[in-house]
Design a protein around this motif. Structure first.
Motif, PDB file in Angstrom:
ATOM      1  N   PRO A   6      12.167   1.967  -2.863  1.00  0.00           N
ATOM      2  CA  PRO A   6      11.974   1.998  -4.306  1.00  0.00           C
ATOM      3  C   PRO A   6      10.998   0.946  -4.825  1.00  0.00           C
ATOM      4  N   GLU A   7      10.690   1.064  -6.094  1.00  0.00           N
ATOM      5  CA  GLU A   7       9.834   0.081  -6.757  1.00  0.00           C
ATOM      6  C   GLU A   7      10.465  -1.303  -6.630  1.00  0.00           C
ATOM      7  N   GLY A   8       9.641  -2.286  -6.298  1.00  0.00           N
ATOM      8  CA  GLY A   8      10.155  -3.647  -6.163  1.00  0.00           C
ATOM      9  C   GLY A   8      10.903  -3.877  -4.866  1.00  0.00           C
TER      10      GLY A   8
ATOM     11  N   LEU B 218       8.076   6.940  -1.531  1.00  0.00           N
ATOM     12  CA  LEU B 218       7.578   5.555  -1.506  1.00  0.00           C
ATOM     13  C   LEU B 218       7.032   5.194  -2.875  1.00  0.00           C
ATOM     14  N   ASP B 219       7.583   4.136  -3.465  1.00  0.00           N
ATOM     15  CA  ASP B 219       7.132   3.737  -4.793  1.00  0.00           C
ATOM     16  C   ASP B 219       6.290   2.463  -4.713  1.00  0.00           C
ATOM     17  N   GLU B 220       5.002   2.637  -4.866  1.00  0.00           N
ATOM     18  CA  GLU B 220       4.022   1.543  -4.859  1.00  0.00           C
ATOM     19  C   GLU B 220       4.192   0.588  -3.687  1.00  0.00           C
ATOM     20  N   PRO B 221       4.063   1.113  -2.471  1.00  0.00           N
ATOM     21  CA  PRO B 221       4.221   0.230  -1.309  1.00  0.00           C
ATOM     22  C   PRO B 221       3.126  -0.820  -1.199  1.00  0.00           C
TER      23      PRO B 221
ATOM     24  N   LYS C 113       6.220   7.527 -13.227  1.00  0.00           N
ATOM     25  CA  LYS C 113       6.210   7.778 -11.777  1.00  0.00           C
ATOM     26  C   LYS C 113       7.518   7.351 -11.121  1.00  0.00           C
ATOM     27  N   THR C 114       7.945   6.117 -11.443  1.00  0.00           N
ATOM     28  CA  THR C 114       9.198   5.613 -10.867  1.00  0.00           C
ATOM     29  C   THR C 114      10.362   6.479 -11.325  1.00  0.00           C
ATOM     30  N   THR C 115      10.327   6.850 -12.602  1.00  0.00           N
ATOM     31  CA  THR C 115      11.398   7.683 -13.134  1.00  0.00           C
ATOM     32  C   THR C 115      11.500   8.999 -12.372  1.00  0.00           C
TER      33      THR C 115
HETATM   34 MG   LIG Z   1       6.919   2.344 -11.430  1.00  0.00          MG
END
Ligand SMILES: [Mg+2]
Ligand SMILES: Nc1ncnc2c1ncn2[C@@H]1O[C@H](COP(=O)(O)OP(=O)(O)OP(=O)(O)O)[C@@H](O)[C@H]1O
Lengths: 304, 246
Positions: free
Chosen positions: B92-94, B167-170, B50-52
Motif C-alpha cells: 500500500p501507499e506509504g 502496488l501503490d507508488e513503489p 488512485k490510492t482510493t
Molecule cells: Mg495515493
C-alpha cells in the motif's frame, strides 16, 4: 531481617496476582488503545465462579485437592473467558468506529453493570470459603521470628511464572501473537494481509480474561473471602501496576504488579495498613513524573 | 452465468464503482479492467483517487455503488481479510511495514493467509528478488532505509502468493538507481512468476514504459486509457504528467 524476608514473600505473592490481572489491561490497551474498566469485574466474576465451583466439588465429594484445583481452574478460565468475550462483543465492538471516549464510558457502564449483576444474584454479603491448601515450609527459625512460605504461596508464584512464560512465548513466537502485534501497530495493514482484526481483538479479550480467571482462583484460595466489590479494588491496583510498568508492555505489567504488591505489603508491615493504597498511588505519580511512559513503556512509536 | 472451464481473459473487473469518504465522493464511477498476465498502470495527479481505487479493490473502504469482480467472483462486499485469500495482495501507499517487528516477522506476516508448506520456497524466491532482505532479516523493520522498506513491502505482499499484485507508488521518495531496481523486479515478477500487476505511479514515464496498458485518473474519473506506449505519445499526457523530463 527475618521479618523483612517474610514480607518479601508475602509481597511477591500478592504482586503475582496483580501482575496476572494487569496483563489483561495492558494487552487490551496495546491492541485497541482503550482501558477496559470492566476487566477488574471480569476478575470478580471469575472469583465467584471459582468459589461456587469449590463449594460444588466439596458437595459432590471430589476431595483430592490437586484435581479439584485443576478442575476449578479450567472451568473458571473457560467461563470467565466467555464473559470477557461477551463484554467486548456487546460493549466495545459496536463502538469501534465511534469517538475515542465512547468505549471508555461504555466500559465504566459495563463495570457497574457487572457489579450490580453479581450483587443481585449473589447478595452483597461477604462470601467465605474454608482454607483448601494448608501448611507450608519453615525457611528460617530464630528465637523471635519464624519465616514461612506456605504451599499456597509456592503454588501462586509458580503458576504465575509458568503462565507468564507460556504467554510470552505465545506473543513472541506464534502466529496468533504476531497477528496481535500486527493489529497493535497497524490494523488496516493487518487486514490487508488476511488477518481478521475483529477476531484477533476478541481473542485478546479472551486471553486477558483467562489470566484474570487464574488470578481469581488464586485469590480465592489465598484470601478465602470475596464479595462483589473485589473487582474494583484488585482492578484499580492492577491497572496502576500496568501503568507503572508501562501500559502496553507485557513485562511491564508483570514488573508493575510485583512492585505494587511489594509496596503495599512493606508499607503495611512497616508503617500503617491504612495508607497502603496511598503509598502505591504515590509511587505511581512519582514514576510517571519522571518516566511518563512507565518503567518499561516504549517512549514513542517511531515514524516511518 | 455459465461455467467457464478456462479462466476468463479478464482477471479483475471494476465497473461503475463509486467510493465515498463521508460525504466526499472520491471515485465517481470507475470502469477498469485488468487482464491475466498484464501490468496495468494507473496514473493521475495528487488526490485523483488512485490510492482510493486500490483500497476499494481490497474492500476498505467498500464501494458504495458498482461492482468489483475478481476471477469471476464478486468481491465488492467481501471483508478485507478474505479478499487476500482469494489471491489479491497489496503493497500500500506509504509501505506500511510493521516497524516494531523484525524484517523476517514482516515476511511471516505476509504469509499469514496461506499454507505454511509453501513458506520456505516463497521466502527463497523473495530473497532472490531482494537479497538485502535476507541480510537484514533479524533487524527491526523500522530501522530499514526507505528503499529497503519498499522492498520489504513488496516482498511481504509476494509471500501471500498473489495472482494479482496491487502496488501503490513503489518508487516514491527513492533514488533513481533504486527506482530502476524496483521496476526491474516488477517486470521480473510479472514475467517469471506470472503475477498480474496493477501499478499506481506518479512516475508516469517509467510506469507507462513498463505497463502493457494504462489508465489516467482525473478527479475520481477515468479520463483516458490505452496501451502504455500509446499514452506516452499523447501530447496531453506529456504536458500534464511528463513535463520537465522524466
Ligand atoms: Mg495515493
Ligand atoms: N481517509 C480519508 N478521508 C477523507 N478523505 C479522503 C481520505 N482518503 C482520501 N481522501 C480524499 O479522497 C481523494 C482521493 O485521495 P487518494 O488518496 O485516493 O488520492 P491519490 O490519487 O492516491 O493521491 P496521491 O497521489 O497524493 O497519493 C482526495 O481528495 C482525498 O482528500
Amino acid at each position: 531481617m527475618e521479618y523483612f524476608i517474610q514480607q518479601l514473600i508475602n509481597g511477591v505473592t500478592l504482586g503475582s496476582i496483580y501482575g496476572l490481572i494487569a496483563i489483561g489491561y495492558t494487552m487490551v490497551y496495546g491492541i485497541i488503545g482503550m482501558i477496559n474498566f470492566a476487566h477488574g469485574d471480569v476478575f470478580m466474576i471469575g472469583a465467584f465462579i471459582s468459589l461456587i465451583m469449590f463449594l460444588v466439588l466439596g458437595l459432590i465429594g471430589i476431595t483430592w485437592i490437586p484435581f479439584a484445583i485443576l478442575l476449578v481452574l479450567i472451568v473458571t478460565m473457560i467461563l470467565t473467558s466467555v464473559y470477557g468475550w461477551t463484554v467486548e462483543r456487546l460493549a466495545y465492538r459496536p463502538l469501534r468506529k465511534s469517538f475515542r471516549l465512547a468505549p471508555l464510558i461504555s466500559a465504566i457502564g459495563m463495570s457497574i453493570f457487572l457489579q450490580n449483576y453479581v450483587q443481585l444474584l449473589q447478595g452483597a454479603r461477604v462470601k467465605p470459603i474454608q482454607p483448601i491448601v494448608e501448611g507450608g515450609i519453615t525457611l528460617i527459625q530464630s528465637d523471635t521470628f519464624v519465616v514461612t512460605i506456605s504451599y499456597l504461596q509456592i503454588i501462586i508464584v509458580l503458576a504465575t511464572f509458568l503462565l507468564m512464560s507460556i504467554f510470552a512465548y505465545i506473543i513472541s513466537s506464534t502466529s496468533l501473537g504476531r497477528s496481535q502485534r500486527a493489529c497493535e501497530q497497524d490494523q488496516l495493514m493487518a487486514s490487508l494481509l488476511g488477518i481478521n482484526v475483529d477476531r484477533t481483538i476478541s481473542l485478546t479479550f479472551v486471553m486477558g480474561a483467562a489470566l484474570a480467571a487464574v488470578a481469581s482462583v488464586l485469590f480465592v484460595l489465598y484470601y478465602g473471602v470475596i464479595d462483589f466489590y473485589i473487582g474494583f479494588h484488585a482492578g484499580i491496583k492492577a491497572f496502576t501496576a500496568a501503568v507503572l510498568g508501562g501500559i502496553g508492555s507485557l513485562p511491564g505489567a508483570m514488573l508493575g504488579g510485583l512492585l505494587i504488591g511489594l509496596i503495599e505489603t512493606f508499607w503495611s508491615a512497616y508503617f500503617s495498613i491504612e495508607y497502603k493504597d496511598v503509598a502505591a498511588f504515590s509511587i505511581l505519580v512519582l514514576v510517571l513524573i519522571f518516566r511518563p511512559t512507565g518503567l518499561l513503556g516504549k517512549p514513542e512509536i517511531e515514524k516511518v | 452465468m455459465s461455467n467457464m472451464p478456462n479462466p476468463p481473459a479478464t482477471m479483475l473487473s471494476i465497473s461503475g464503482v463509486h467510493t465515498y469518504y463521508g460525504n466526499i465522493e472520491a471515485l465517481k464511477g470507475i470502469d477498469v479492467e485488468v487482464n491475466h498476465g498484464e501490468i496495468v498502470t494507473l496514473i493521475g495527479a495528487n488526490g485523483a483517487g488512485k490510492t482510493t481505487l486500490l483500497m476499494t479493490v481490497c474492500g476498505t473502504p467498500q464501494a458504495a455503488r458498482g461492482h468489483i469482480t475478481f476471477e469471476g467472483k464478486d468481491i465488492t462486499r467481501m471483508p478485507t481479510h478474505e479478499i487476500v485469500t482469494k489471491g489479491i495482495a497489496q503493497s500500500p501507499e506509504g509501505r506500511r511495514i510493521f516497524p516494531g517487528m523484525t524484517v523476517f516477522e514482516n515476511i511471516q506476516m505476509g504469509a499469514m493467509s496461506c499454507d505454511p508448506e509453501y513458506f520456505d520456497q516463497d521466502y527463497a524466491r523473495v530473497t532472490e528478488l531482494f537479497p538485502i532482505l535476507k541480510e537484514r532479516q533479524n533487524q527491526r523493520a523500522g530501522t530499514l532505509s526507505g528503499g529497503e522498506q519498499q522492498m520489504l513491502a513488496i516482498g511481504r505482499a509476494m509471500m501471500s502468493r498473489p495472482r494479482l499484485l496491487l502496488l501503490d507508488e513503489p518508487s516514491l521518495g527513492l533514488a533513481p538507481l533504486i527506482v530502476k531496481q524496483i521496476f526491474e523486479v516488477i517486470a521480473e515478477i510479472n514475467q517469471t512468476d506470472h503475477v498480474t500487476v496493477m501499478l499506481v505511479e506518479q512516475n508516469a514515464y517509467h510506469a507507462l514504459k513498463l505497463a502493457h496498458r494504462g489508465y489516467v485518473l482525473v478527479n475520481g474519473k477515468i479520463a483516458m486509457s490505452g496501451p502504455g506506449n500509446e499514452l506516452l505519445e499523447r501530447p496531453e499526457i506529456r504536458a500534464a504528467y511528463l513535463e520537465g523530463g522524466r
